[in-house]
Design an enzyme around this catalytic site. Sequence first.
Site, PDB file in Angstrom:
ATOM      1  N   CYS A  42      -7.043   6.939  68.623  1.00  0.00           N
ATOM      2  CA  CYS A  42      -7.737   5.416  68.165  1.00  0.00           C
ATOM      3  C   CYS A  42      -6.893   4.508  68.464  1.00  0.00           C
ATOM      4  O   CYS A  42      -5.702   4.630  69.088  1.00  0.00           O
ATOM      5  CB  CYS A  42      -7.758   5.493  66.558  1.00  0.00           C
ATOM      6  N   ASN A  82      -3.794   3.555  63.565  1.00  0.00           N
ATOM      7  CA  ASN A  82      -3.706   4.356  64.535  1.00  0.00           C
ATOM      8  C   ASN A  82      -2.427   5.208  64.132  1.00  0.00           C
ATOM      9  O   ASN A  82      -1.555   4.658  63.980  1.00  0.00           O
ATOM     10  CB  ASN A  82      -3.491   3.455  65.734  1.00  0.00           C
ATOM     11  N   GLY A  83      -2.897   6.412  64.320  1.00  0.00           N
ATOM     12  CA  GLY A  83      -1.447   7.459  64.024  1.00  0.00           C
ATOM     13  C   GLY A  83      -1.998   8.699  63.220  1.00  0.00           C
ATOM     14  O   GLY A  83      -3.141   8.913  63.160  1.00  0.00           O
ATOM     15  N   TYR A 127       0.079   8.825  79.933  1.00  0.00           N
ATOM     16  CA  TYR A 127      -1.300   8.963  80.269  1.00  0.00           C
ATOM     17  C   TYR A 127      -2.231   8.065  79.416  1.00  0.00           C
ATOM     18  O   TYR A 127      -3.155   7.612  79.721  1.00  0.00           O
ATOM     19  CB  TYR A 127      -1.529  10.372  79.653  1.00  0.00           C
TER      20      TYR A 127
END
Length: 472
Positions: A12, A112-113, A252
Amino acid sequence: MLAEIKGLNEECGVIGIWGHSDAAQITYYGLHSLQHRGQEGAGMVLTDGEKLIGVKGEGLVTEVFSQEKMKDVHGIGSIGHVRYATAGGGGIENVQPLLFHFQNESMGLAHNGNLVNATQLKAQLEAQGSIFQTTSDTEVVAHLIRRSGPMSLKDRVKNALSLVKGAYAFLVMGEKEMIVARDPHGLRPLSLAKLGDGYVVASETCAIDIVGATFIRDIEPGEMLIISDEGVKAERFASSHTHAMCAMEYVYFSRPDSDIDGINVHTARKNMGKKLAMEALIDADVVTGVPDSSISAAIGYAEAAGIPYEMGLVKNRYVGRTFIQPSQSLREQGVKMKLSPVRGVVEGKRVIMVDDSIVRGTTSKRIVRLLKEAGATEVHVVISSPPIKNPCFYGIDTSTREELIASDKSVDEIRELIEADSLTFLSETGMVEAISSSLDGEMKGCCLACFNGKYPTEIYEELELNSSKTIC
């Protein structure tokens, strides 16, 4: 490479806006620029200074936030979220931000995480009477905040964060303030910017740039910001530990035009390619990269090796969203739908194919075959990161250890399986040097756990047993 093919996904991205008369529109543009971090769902929670409203749905940002749905959505502050659903974590109920209405206040929460102790905390909360509506570990934090007693929202958030462990960039929206926090290791990226008289926080600086904001600084590990009409107040909720930004952000996940902890992603990737050429100089005719995240590394390799860089693979930009579903049957046709070899570039040539990582190996094998079917006489695969041998527990959807091809196979065994003429991975030292050489000054540190198994936090046994089920 291609996240939807490979089974390697960042879960996310988040963005927060405060003090802008059109926070909803700004959030929309920011989320669109973060779409690469999650394609399964998107949402936003806004405040007009008195009440919170939420809009969310499954699908891409452009699908969720239609003109009809957004025409009556307004606010001076907003938090937004894009999400990739891991195994067992789909459904509209898990799309963030989560929005909660209580008797005396409301609260929006985006994350996020991944929290490594979420299972233990959830069991304790359920034993005390909590009822959960989602399978997201983010909801655990919401319960902890609410149960922290008669304190200010800031103090309740601080108290809740003292109980959680793992990787997180948290955005909490109240009626009159937005609270932002980054985990003590700095595993997930988060930056602060100025937009007119207001402020922006975002997972990547590409979102800051797209909305026309001016970057101020990265939010420090263990730091909390309280953003309101009074400005920005910074506090520490935890002492910072060894800095451990996820190395895969550079390899990436992040967009090449983003700066992560002061390091430009494109520059870091290009330096990884140069390091690869120093570690594995191969006699070949042409260098090509697998679109999109490997292009920078391929350019760096070609420059350092003195071999021409060519566009040997073309990405189809118009594949429908149904392909994103990570089923095996769709993976079988996935590469041909997504990639086409350029016969005029590779036919009769010895090709160096640069890619960012290998997870299962199935995609690499299909791309090697595509190039050879197009007439390449040799295909040498070089990877701009070390072998991924261990699952990630911090918000990246890697497979179980058993499914990671490098966890139990040698480089030569992998080479044989993907049918390449040679296979080279960048060394761990080379990768770290490439990232650090992209920064003017000393690098703060990276998490390399997926490569070397050295996790910066405690890892709980059930995560080891269920390592494909991390949910943000």
